[in-house]
Design an enzyme around this catalytic site. Structure first.
Site, PDB file in Angstrom:
ATOM      1  N   GLN A  79       0.834  -1.198   0.000  1.00  0.00           N
ATOM      2  CA  GLN A  79       0.000   0.000   0.000  1.00  0.00           C
ATOM      3  C   GLN A  79       0.870   1.249   0.000  1.00  0.00           C
ATOM      4  O   GLN A  79       0.361   2.358  -0.045  1.00  0.00           O
ATOM      5  CB  GLN A  79      -0.880   0.007   1.256  1.00  0.00           C
ATOM      6  CG  GLN A  79      -1.854  -1.156   1.302  1.00  0.00           C
ATOM      7  CD  GLN A  79      -2.689  -1.128   2.561  1.00  0.00           C
ATOM      8  OE1 GLN A  79      -2.180  -1.249   3.669  1.00  0.00           O
ATOM      9  NE2 GLN A  79      -3.974  -0.960   2.400  1.00  0.00           N
ATOM     10  N   HIS A 106      -1.363   1.407  -4.522  1.00  0.00           N
ATOM     11  CA  HIS A 106      -1.647   2.846  -4.514  1.00  0.00           C
ATOM     12  C   HIS A 106      -0.679   3.642  -5.373  1.00  0.00           C
ATOM     13  O   HIS A 106      -0.609   4.858  -5.259  1.00  0.00           O
ATOM     14  CB  HIS A 106      -1.650   3.367  -3.062  1.00  0.00           C
ATOM     15  CG  HIS A 106      -2.758   2.791  -2.231  1.00  0.00           C
ATOM     16  ND1 HIS A 106      -2.737   2.738  -0.849  1.00  0.00           N
ATOM     17  CD2 HIS A 106      -3.941   2.223  -2.597  1.00  0.00           C
ATOM     18  CE1 HIS A 106      -3.847   2.160  -0.415  1.00  0.00           C
ATOM     19  NE2 HIS A 106      -4.590   1.842  -1.444  1.00  0.00           N
TER      20      HIS A 106
END
Ligand code: ZN
Length: 244
Positions: free
Chosen positions: A109, A127
């Site tokens: 992430q 992300h």
């Protein structure tokens, strides 16, 4: 945190599992990078409140970027770009496990590129990354230095504002990255989850794709998913990865 004896026993167990496996997937959150000195932007300090008129989730949203790119970049350059950070023992050990043919993918992430800096090849960045940039108007790729440094609003030759290749709030995740992550998790025999409290989408959802019987959660504090795990280790990631 657990007591030292429990932590030691759990780490030994993980070490045994890793020795027998050739299909490990690691899923990591902000905690992987905080040990390199990258603060979690969600952690609210006193200074933060004085300097910013909006919460980070607002500044890091698609509509805010469109409406106020200059303020977005003030935040981006101060809070997301941290000078001189290096991969830590967790990044480095994961890269080694990949080279040894044991680890198939790192799903992260984080947006800091530290897994690649450590040598990992198959890194699935849910992300995106602040080390890539492109034009918000024509889509042409641009140097990340233009968005990460300086004080000007970074622009493309076409006049469009440059943006980081990260997923802002209100934006969908990259479907191909999601598909690859799900595939890796589905086929893994060990899934190690570290440095995330599993509250941030899509972390919790991805865990549900794991079908094996060696789900390992490493986190300093308890998470709502501890009861699903086959092994939980409540301590720093660095302590675990320097011992396996
Ligand atoms: Zn352009």
């Amino acid at each position: 945190m657990d007591d030292d004896i429990t932590i030691k026993e759990n780490i030994s167990k993980l070490k045994e599992w890793i020795a027998e496996s050739e299909n490990i997937v690691f899923f990591g959150g902000a905690g992987v990078s905080t040990e390199s000195g990258i603060p979690d932007f969600r952690s609210v300090d006193g200074l933060y409140n004085q300097k910013w008129s909006y919460p980070p989730e607002t500044i890091l949203s698609h509509s805010f970027f469109e409406a106020n790119p200059a303020e977005y970049y003030r935040f981006h350059r101060e809070k997301l770009v941290i000078e001189g950070v290096k991969p830590n023992v967790t990044h480095l050990r994961l890269a080694e496990l990949e080279q040894e043919g044991k680890l198939k993918a790192v799903v992260t992430q984080n947006i800091d590129g530290l897994h690649q800096a450590a040598g990992s090849k198959n890194v699935l960045e849910l992300h995106g990354s602040i080390l890539r940039a492109y034009c918000s108007k024509c889509g042409k790729p641009a140097s990340a230095d233009l968005i990460n440094y300086g004080t000007d609003l970074p622009r493309c030759e076409c006049g469009g504002v440059l943006r980081p290749d990260i997923v802002l709030y209100e934006e969908p995740l990259d479907e191909s990255i999601m598909r690859k992550s799900i595939n890796a998790i589905r086929n893994a025999d060990i899934m190690i989850v570290g440095g995330t409290s599993l509250n941030v989408y899509p972390a919790a959802g991805l865990i549900n794709y794991y079908r094996g019987s060696k789900l390992v959660l490493i986190n300093r504090s308890e998470t709502p998913y501890d009861s699903y795990a086959d092994l939980t280790i409540h301590t720093n990631l660095g302590k675990v990865f320097s011992a396996i």
